[in-house]
Design a protein around this motif. Structure first.
Motif, PDB file in Angstrom:
ATOM      1  N   LEU A  41      40.672 -55.631  41.108  1.00  0.00           N
ATOM      2  CA  LEU A  41      42.032 -55.417  41.505  1.00  0.00           C
ATOM      3  C   LEU A  41      42.674 -54.302  40.570  1.00  0.00           C
ATOM      4  N   ALA A  42      42.051 -54.099  39.511  1.00  0.00           N
ATOM      5  CA  ALA A  42      42.575 -52.889  38.415  1.00  0.00           C
ATOM      6  C   ALA A  42      42.276 -51.698  39.221  1.00  0.00           C
ATOM      7  N   HIS A  43      40.914 -51.577  39.980  1.00  0.00           N
ATOM      8  CA  HIS A  43      40.436 -50.489  40.536  1.00  0.00           C
ATOM      9  C   HIS A  43      41.331 -50.282  41.835  1.00  0.00           C
ATOM     10  N   SER A  44      41.827 -51.113  42.516  1.00  0.00           N
ATOM     11  CA  SER A  44      42.681 -51.178  43.776  1.00  0.00           C
ATOM     12  C   SER A  44      43.942 -50.625  43.169  1.00  0.00           C
ATOM     13  N   ARG A  57      55.055 -36.784  49.921  1.00  0.00           N
ATOM     14  CA  ARG A  57      54.843 -35.330  49.994  1.00  0.00           C
ATOM     15  C   ARG A  57      54.990 -35.177  51.635  1.00  0.00           C
ATOM     16  N   PHE A  58      54.618 -35.908  52.210  1.00  0.00           N
ATOM     17  CA  PHE A  58      54.539 -35.908  53.766  1.00  0.00           C
ATOM     18  C   PHE A  58      55.707 -36.489  54.428  1.00  0.00           C
ATOM     19  N   GLY A  59      56.561 -37.372  53.756  1.00  0.00           N
ATOM     20  CA  GLY A  59      57.887 -37.972  54.411  1.00  0.00           C
ATOM     21  C   GLY A  59      57.429 -39.097  55.024  1.00  0.00           C
ATOM     22  N   VAL A  60      56.409 -39.913  54.850  1.00  0.00           N
ATOM     23  CA  VAL A  60      56.255 -41.002  55.528  1.00  0.00           C
ATOM     24  C   VAL A  60      56.204 -42.437  54.582  1.00  0.00           C
ATOM     25  N   LEU A  61      56.393 -43.394  55.452  1.00  0.00           N
ATOM     26  CA  LEU A  61      56.605 -44.647  54.571  1.00  0.00           C
ATOM     27  C   LEU A  61      55.558 -45.586  55.105  1.00  0.00           C
ATOM     28  N   PRO A  62      54.370 -45.682  54.319  1.00  0.00           N
ATOM     29  CA  PRO A  62      53.226 -46.607  54.655  1.00  0.00           C
ATOM     30  C   PRO A  62      53.576 -48.195  53.953  1.00  0.00           C
ATOM     31  N   ASP A  63      52.786 -49.034  54.625  1.00  0.00           N
ATOM     32  CA  ASP A  63      52.574 -50.365  54.006  1.00  0.00           C
ATOM     33  C   ASP A  63      51.123 -49.857  53.307  1.00  0.00           C
ATOM     34  N   ILE A  64      51.228 -50.600  51.969  1.00  0.00           N
ATOM     35  CA  ILE A  64      49.930 -50.694  51.149  1.00  0.00           C
ATOM     36  C   ILE A  64      49.607 -51.952  50.775  1.00  0.00           C
ATOM     37  N   ASP A  65      48.607 -52.698  51.261  1.00  0.00           N
ATOM     38  CA  ASP A  65      48.231 -53.920  50.782  1.00  0.00           C
ATOM     39  C   ASP A  65      47.142 -53.986  49.723  1.00  0.00           C
ATOM     40  N   VAL A  66      47.240 -54.375  48.593  1.00  0.00           N
ATOM     41  CA  VAL A  66      46.577 -54.065  47.505  1.00  0.00           C
ATOM     42  C   VAL A  66      45.949 -55.575  46.967  1.00  0.00           C
ATOM     43  N   ARG A  67      44.409 -55.688  47.127  1.00  0.00           N
ATOM     44  CA  ARG A  67      43.731 -56.826  47.163  1.00  0.00           C
ATOM     45  C   ARG A  67      42.694 -56.543  45.826  1.00  0.00           C
ATOM     46  N   PRO A  68      42.164 -57.475  45.271  1.00  0.00           N
ATOM     47  CA  PRO A  68      40.861 -57.369  44.632  1.00  0.00           C
ATOM     48  C   PRO A  68      39.652 -56.508  45.247  1.00  0.00           C
ATOM     49  N   GLU A  69      39.655 -56.971  46.366  1.00  0.00           N
ATOM     50  CA  GLU A  69      38.384 -56.065  47.505  1.00  0.00           C
ATOM     51  C   GLU A  69      38.620 -55.010  47.807  1.00  0.00           C
ATOM     52  N   GLY A  70      39.854 -54.575  47.735  1.00  0.00           N
ATOM     53  CA  GLY A  70      40.340 -53.310  48.201  1.00  0.00           C
ATOM     54  C   GLY A  70      41.723 -52.979  48.666  1.00  0.00           C
ATOM     55  N   ASP A  99      38.157 -39.290  45.103  1.00  0.00           N
ATOM     56  CA  ASP A  99      38.390 -38.992  43.762  1.00  0.00           C
ATOM     57  C   ASP A  99      38.282 -40.279  42.906  1.00  0.00           C
ATOM     58  N   LEU A 100      38.655 -41.679  43.404  1.00  0.00           N
ATOM     59  CA  LEU A 100      38.582 -42.805  42.798  1.00  0.00           C
ATOM     60  C   LEU A 100      37.533 -43.579  42.995  1.00  0.00           C
ATOM     61  N   SER A 101      36.574 -43.109  43.519  1.00  0.00           N
ATOM     62  CA  SER A 101      35.425 -43.811  44.101  1.00  0.00           C
ATOM     63  C   SER A 101      35.747 -45.157  45.036  1.00  0.00           C
ATOM     64  N   LEU A 102      36.588 -45.077  45.473  1.00  0.00           N
ATOM     65  CA  LEU A 102      36.866 -46.331  46.355  1.00  0.00           C
ATOM     66  C   LEU A 102      36.222 -45.617  47.944  1.00  0.00           C
ATOM     67  N   THR A 103      35.644 -46.787  48.624  1.00  0.00           N
ATOM     68  CA  THR A 103      34.630 -46.451  49.897  1.00  0.00           C
ATOM     69  C   THR A 103      35.542 -46.841  51.112  1.00  0.00           C
ATOM     70  N   ALA A 104      35.556 -45.854  52.075  1.00  0.00           N
ATOM     71  CA  ALA A 104      36.227 -46.478  53.283  1.00  0.00           C
ATOM     72  C   ALA A 104      35.453 -47.319  54.022  1.00  0.00           C
ATOM     73  N   ASP A 105      36.162 -48.306  54.606  1.00  0.00           N
ATOM     74  CA  ASP A 105      35.139 -49.142  55.530  1.00  0.00           C
ATOM     75  C   ASP A 105      35.948 -49.233  56.810  1.00  0.00           C
ATOM     76  N   PRO A 106      35.777 -48.361  57.851  1.00  0.00           N
ATOM     77  CA  PRO A 106      36.311 -48.692  59.095  1.00  0.00           C
ATOM     78  C   PRO A 106      36.145 -49.945  59.834  1.00  0.00           C
TER      79      PRO A 106
END
Length: 222
Positions: A41-44, A57-70, A99-106
């Motif tokens: 969770l701290a990593h996320s 910076r880009f003027g968007v409003l994203p939804d961010i879902d933070v979980r221990p898994e990612g 940069d934070l070593s989070l891996t994308a999983d499409p």
């Protein structure tokens, strides 16, 4: 002039995917989305500040879902489509993830909608919005005000039997994951009800005949 104002107002899914730096992202029924796996969770949580900085910076409003898994990051569709600024935002978020070593999983990207079929003389939307605490959207849909639950779509079936519900799920997945999802559902006991619209979507039925549409068209439209 900032980076967002220099771009056209909205773009298609195909235009989004042609932009540089967005290979981690896919477009589902709720908009461009990416899933980044984490070790804790701290990593996320460390990922949130760079996402917010990119959003400003880009003027968007994203939804961010933070979980221990990612972390799941999503940019919702605008009135006309995907905000053009979403491409720069997505690229910046992917760079921060690396940069934070989070891996994308499409393969984990998806959004779920519920298609509430109703008799042509019935308006079921008022009941569902009251029961779920949703809000009406447009003429036929309803949404969770905080975008946590699936979007509902209400469509009448002319000539159907009154008092008979015929609701099914719409599962929006990346185009490059759709066939695997269909195959997995069939291997799990489902049946193919209609593939005449594939690869845009497949209509499946569970062993007891509940409907699920696996949809990939949102990831490819132009």
């Amino acid at each position: 002039m900032d980076e967002a104002s220099a771009r056209p107002e909205s773009i298609s899914a195909a235009e989004f995917h042609r932009a540089p730096g967005v290979t981690d992202w896919r477009v589902t029924g709720s908009g461009p989305q990416a899933v980044f796996t984490a070790t804790s969770l701290a990593h996320s949580a460390r990922f949130v500040a760079p996402i917010v900085a990119a959003a400003e910076r880009f003027g968007v409003l994203p939804d961010i879902d933070v979980r221990p898994e990612g972390v799941v990051v999503r940019v919702a569709f605008g009135d006309e489509g995907i905000p053009a600024a979403a491409t720069g935002f997505a690229a910046a978020v992917s760079e921060a993830a690396a940069d934070l070593s989070l891996t994308a999983d499409p393969s984990r990207v998806q959004s779920v909608g519920i298609y509430v079929a109703q008799h042509s003389q019935v308006d079921a939307r008022r009941f569902f919005t009251a029961a779920l605490g949703y809000e009406e959207l447009g003429d036929t849909d309803a949404v969770d005000p905080l975008r946590r639950g699936p979007q509902l779509a209400f469509n009448p079936i002319t000539g159907d039997t009154p008092s008979r519900g015929r609701t099914h799920f719409d599962v929006f997945v990346p185009a490059d994951q759709a066939q695997a999802r269909v195959d997995a559902a069939l291997a799990a006991g489902g049946r193919l009800a209609d593939d005449s619209h594939a690869p845009a979507w497949w209509s499946l039925a569970s062993p007891d005949n509940h409907g699920v549409d696996i949809a990939a068209w949102t990831d490819t439209y132009d």
